[in-house]
Write a protein that holds these residues in place. Structure first.
Motif, PDB file in Angstrom:
ATOM      1  N   GLY A 258      19.636  37.049  28.500  1.00  0.00           N
ATOM      2  CA  GLY A 258      20.326  36.925  27.220  1.00  0.00           C
ATOM      3  C   GLY A 258      20.533  35.473  26.851  1.00  0.00           C
ATOM      4  N   TYR A 259      21.399  35.258  25.875  1.00  0.00           N
ATOM      5  CA  TYR A 259      21.766  33.904  25.478  1.00  0.00           C
ATOM      6  C   TYR A 259      23.089  33.526  26.143  1.00  0.00           C
ATOM      7  CZ  TYR A 259      18.117  33.736  21.943  1.00  0.00           C
ATOM      8  OH  TYR A 259      16.904  33.718  21.319  1.00  0.00           O
ATOM      9  N   PRO A 260      23.275  32.228  26.425  1.00  0.00           N
ATOM     10  CA  PRO A 260      24.540  31.810  27.041  1.00  0.00           C
ATOM     11  C   PRO A 260      25.730  32.178  26.172  1.00  0.00           C
ATOM     12  CG  PRO A 260      22.904  30.037  27.144  1.00  0.00           C
ATOM     13  CD  PRO A 260      22.335  31.104  26.249  1.00  0.00           C
ATOM     14  N   GLY A 261      26.790  32.642  26.826  1.00  0.00           N
ATOM     15  CA  GLY A 261      28.012  32.996  26.125  1.00  0.00           C
ATOM     16  C   GLY A 261      29.139  32.046  26.460  1.00  0.00           C
ATOM     17  N   LYS A 262      30.370  32.479  26.222  1.00  0.00           N
ATOM     18  CA  LYS A 262      31.550  31.657  26.462  1.00  0.00           C
ATOM     19  C   LYS A 262      32.097  31.958  27.843  1.00  0.00           C
ATOM     20  CE  LYS A 262      32.820  31.660  21.554  1.00  0.00           C
ATOM     21  NZ  LYS A 262      33.871  32.054  20.563  1.00  0.00           N
ATOM     22  N   ILE A 263      32.296  30.902  28.625  1.00  0.00           N
ATOM     23  CA  ILE A 263      32.798  31.089  29.979  1.00  0.00           C
ATOM     24  C   ILE A 263      34.204  31.686  29.955  1.00  0.00           C
ATOM     25  CG2 ILE A 263      33.804  28.786  30.208  1.00  0.00           C
ATOM     26  CD1 ILE A 263      32.691  28.808  33.114  1.00  0.00           C
ATOM     27  N   GLY A 264      34.924  31.477  28.850  1.00  0.00           N
ATOM     28  CA  GLY A 264      36.257  32.044  28.721  1.00  0.00           C
ATOM     29  C   GLY A 264      36.281  33.558  28.649  1.00  0.00           C
ATOM     30  N   ASP A 265      35.122  34.179  28.382  1.00  0.00           N
ATOM     31  CA  ASP A 265      35.054  35.638  28.331  1.00  0.00           C
ATOM     32  C   ASP A 265      34.993  36.269  29.721  1.00  0.00           C
ATOM     33  OD1 ASP A 265      35.098  35.617  25.587  1.00  0.00           O
ATOM     34  OD2 ASP A 265      32.914  35.661  25.373  1.00  0.00           O
ATOM     35  N   LEU A 266      34.811  35.444  30.751  1.00  0.00           N
ATOM     36  CA  LEU A 266      34.724  35.952  32.115  1.00  0.00           C
ATOM     37  C   LEU A 266      36.119  36.080  32.730  1.00  0.00           C
ATOM     38  CD1 LEU A 266      31.787  33.728  33.420  1.00  0.00           C
ATOM     39  CD2 LEU A 266      31.631  36.102  32.648  1.00  0.00           C
ATOM     40  N   ASP A 267      36.257  36.991  33.681  1.00  0.00           N
ATOM     41  CA  ASP A 267      37.503  37.061  34.431  1.00  0.00           C
ATOM     42  C   ASP A 267      37.615  35.829  35.330  1.00  0.00           C
ATOM     43  OD1 ASP A 267      36.600  37.795  37.371  1.00  0.00           O
ATOM     44  OD2 ASP A 267      35.427  39.064  36.027  1.00  0.00           O
ATOM     45  N   GLU A 268      38.804  35.570  35.835  1.00  0.00           N
ATOM     46  CA  GLU A 268      39.055  34.322  36.546  1.00  0.00           C
ATOM     47  C   GLU A 268      38.163  34.148  37.773  1.00  0.00           C
ATOM     48  OE1 GLU A 268      42.772  31.832  38.596  1.00  0.00           O
ATOM     49  OE2 GLU A 268      43.097  33.809  37.689  1.00  0.00           O
ATOM     50  N   ALA A 269      38.003  35.209  38.567  1.00  0.00           N
ATOM     51  CA  ALA A 269      37.202  35.099  39.786  1.00  0.00           C
ATOM     52  C   ALA A 269      35.749  34.776  39.459  1.00  0.00           C
ATOM     53  CB  ALA A 269      37.290  36.387  40.594  1.00  0.00           C
ATOM     54  N   THR A 270      35.203  35.430  38.427  1.00  0.00           N
ATOM     55  CA  THR A 270      33.809  35.181  38.041  1.00  0.00           C
ATOM     56  C   THR A 270      33.673  33.802  37.425  1.00  0.00           C
ATOM     57  OG1 THR A 270      33.524  37.548  37.619  1.00  0.00           O
ATOM     58  CG2 THR A 270      31.871  36.072  36.702  1.00  0.00           C
ATOM     59  N   ARG A 271      34.659  33.392  36.635  1.00  0.00           N
ATOM     60  CA  ARG A 271      34.612  32.072  36.003  1.00  0.00           C
ATOM     61  C   ARG A 271      34.567  30.967  37.055  1.00  0.00           C
ATOM     62  NH1 ARG A 271      38.587  32.764  32.990  1.00  0.00           N
ATOM     63  NH2 ARG A 271      40.211  31.649  34.126  1.00  0.00           N
ATOM     64  N   LYS A 272      35.309  31.121  38.146  1.00  0.00           N
ATOM     65  CA  LYS A 272      35.313  30.116  39.199  1.00  0.00           C
ATOM     66  C   LYS A 272      33.928  29.975  39.838  1.00  0.00           C
ATOM     67  CE  LYS A 272      40.214  30.252  40.434  1.00  0.00           C
ATOM     68  NZ  LYS A 272      41.214  30.562  41.491  1.00  0.00           N
ATOM     69  N   LYS A 273      33.195  31.076  39.927  1.00  0.00           N
ATOM     70  CA  LYS A 273      31.838  31.010  40.471  1.00  0.00           C
ATOM     71  C   LYS A 273      30.943  30.153  39.575  1.00  0.00           C
ATOM     72  CE  LYS A 273      32.027  35.600  42.622  1.00  0.00           C
ATOM     73  NZ  LYS A 273      31.439  36.979  42.628  1.00  0.00           N
ATOM     74  N   ASP A 274      31.074  30.346  38.264  1.00  0.00           N
ATOM     75  CA  ASP A 274      30.231  29.583  37.330  1.00  0.00           C
ATOM     76  C   ASP A 274      30.630  28.116  37.258  1.00  0.00           C
ATOM     77  OD1 ASP A 274      28.760  31.789  36.768  1.00  0.00           O
ATOM     78  OD2 ASP A 274      29.058  31.724  34.597  1.00  0.00           O
ATOM     79  N   GLU A 275      31.868  27.806  37.590  1.00  0.00           N
ATOM     80  CA  GLU A 275      32.344  26.426  37.497  1.00  0.00           C
ATOM     81  C   GLU A 275      31.988  25.599  38.721  1.00  0.00           C
ATOM     82  OE1 GLU A 275      36.470  27.097  36.779  1.00  0.00           O
ATOM     83  OE2 GLU A 275      36.247  27.172  34.595  1.00  0.00           O
ATOM     84  N   LYS A 276      31.480  26.236  39.762  1.00  0.00           N
ATOM     85  CA  LYS A 276      31.079  25.487  40.948  1.00  0.00           C
ATOM     86  C   LYS A 276      29.872  24.611  40.619  1.00  0.00           C
ATOM     87  CE  LYS A 276      32.576  28.812  44.473  1.00  0.00           C
ATOM     88  NZ  LYS A 276      32.126  29.706  45.573  1.00  0.00           N
TER      89      LYS A 276
END
Length: 328
Positions: free
Chosen positions: A148-166
């Motif tokens: 797909g196309y990149p979305g907003k990281i804010g739409d992720l739950d906290e645990a998943t968002r932390k994975k993407d922020e690594k």
């Protein structure tokens, strides 16, 4: 996009937009996979493309592990795998999964080349996936890829968002590659980044703008040439045109955002891919005030002897003077 930029841009992120993916982009991905290397040209890979409105979509989503619930936002899911009997067997070595992995890599990079986000997953239940897609019993699914196309990281739950922020991380070269025999590290000699990056400001002129109100894209090549000439003068000590013994062989530009007349524009460049008679400049045009990058570019220079009319080797003096600006 240049291949080194593809490698740098590809990340298995999880924030997807709901924006639909154009059918032609999916077809290009599959076409890239179709032309992948294959042992004995057996081409065992198979792909099942599942769009957001496909009858099997809900069942495929149910097959995903709970930790991959984020993938349900992806407009397209692609299941990939192969049958052992469709692939080559050399001595006792089966090549069906290796071939499928090669095809998947082609598919992933073609997606990134088109501005898409792709994330291959191992987190799914095989039984439910088989049932959802009607996979044959002798077919081995290898991965499910969210597209797909990149979305907003804010739409992720906290645990998943932390994975993407690594930050991206890879093992050092000497840990994964050996020279001559196992255990003898292949020591890296190429600097990942140059010690120095050459920068100089470019003066925009009203005559550089076009009817759209921004700097005409054709002018960018002139800006790159100005930066290149200043590099030769400031770093290599060239005082006359005759001191510049390179000719321009290739230019590639990726225009990211328009340059407006009120922008400040610097060219930032370093040397890479030094070969026997050529080297590359990797360049950015950017505004130092806020870091916006207007253009990413590469130019290929070839050493040329004007007296003989022949290509010449890159000389030791150039390498010595440009040493701190070589990397990547």
């Amino acid at each position: 996009m240049e291949f080194h930029r593809l490698i740098a841009a590809r990340r298995s992120l999880r924030a997807f937009s709901r924006r639909p993916v154009e059918a032609e982009k999916i077809e290009r991905m599959l076409e890239a996979a179709r032309w992948s290397p294959s042992c004995a040209n057996r081409q065992p890979w198979r792909f099942v493309v599942v769009g957001a409105d496909a009858p099997s979509r809900a069942a495929v989503e149910e097959a995903l592990d709970a930790g991959n619930a984020w993938a349900k936002r992806a407009p397209v899911l692609i299941a990939a795998g192969a049958r052992r009997e469709d692939a080559a067997v050399v001595e006792s070595r089966d090549y069906f999964l290796l071939d499928t992995g090669l095809a998947l890599m082609s598919l992933l990079y073609r997606a990134v080349d088109q501005g898409l986000l792709v994330h291959p997953m191992a987190g799914w239940k095989e039984g439910p996936l088989r049932a959802a897609l009607g996979l044959p019993e002798d077919f081995t699914p290898a991965a499910v890829v969210a597209v797909g196309y990149p979305g907003k990281i804010g739409d992720l739950d906290e645990a998943t968002r932390k994975k993407d922020e690594k930050p991206r991380a890879r093992k050092p070269l000497e840990e994964v590659a050996f020279r001559s025999r196992w255990g003898e590290p292949f020591e890296a000699t190429l600097p990942s980044l140059p010690a120095k990056v050459y920068e100089t400001e470019l003066q925009l002129r009203f005559g550089d703008t076009d009817a759209m109100g921004h700097v005409n894209n054709a002018k960018v090549v002139t800006y790159l040439e100005l930066g290149r000439m200043r590099f030769f003068a400031d770093v290599l000590g060239a005082e006359r045109v005759e001191d510049i013994r390179f000719i321009l062989a290739e230019v590639s530009c990726r225009y990211r955002i328009p340059i407006l007349l009120h922008d400040r524009v610097f060219v930032r460049m370093h040397v890479t891919d030094v070969n026997r008679s050529s080297f590359r400049f990797r360049c950015d045009l950017y505004d130092p005030r806020d870091g916006r990058v207007f253009v990413e570019a590469e130019t290929v220079q070839v050493m040329y002897d004007y007296t003989t009319g022949r290509v010449a080797p890159v000389d030791a003096d150039f390498l010595a003077r440009a040493r701190d600006y070589i990397g990547g």
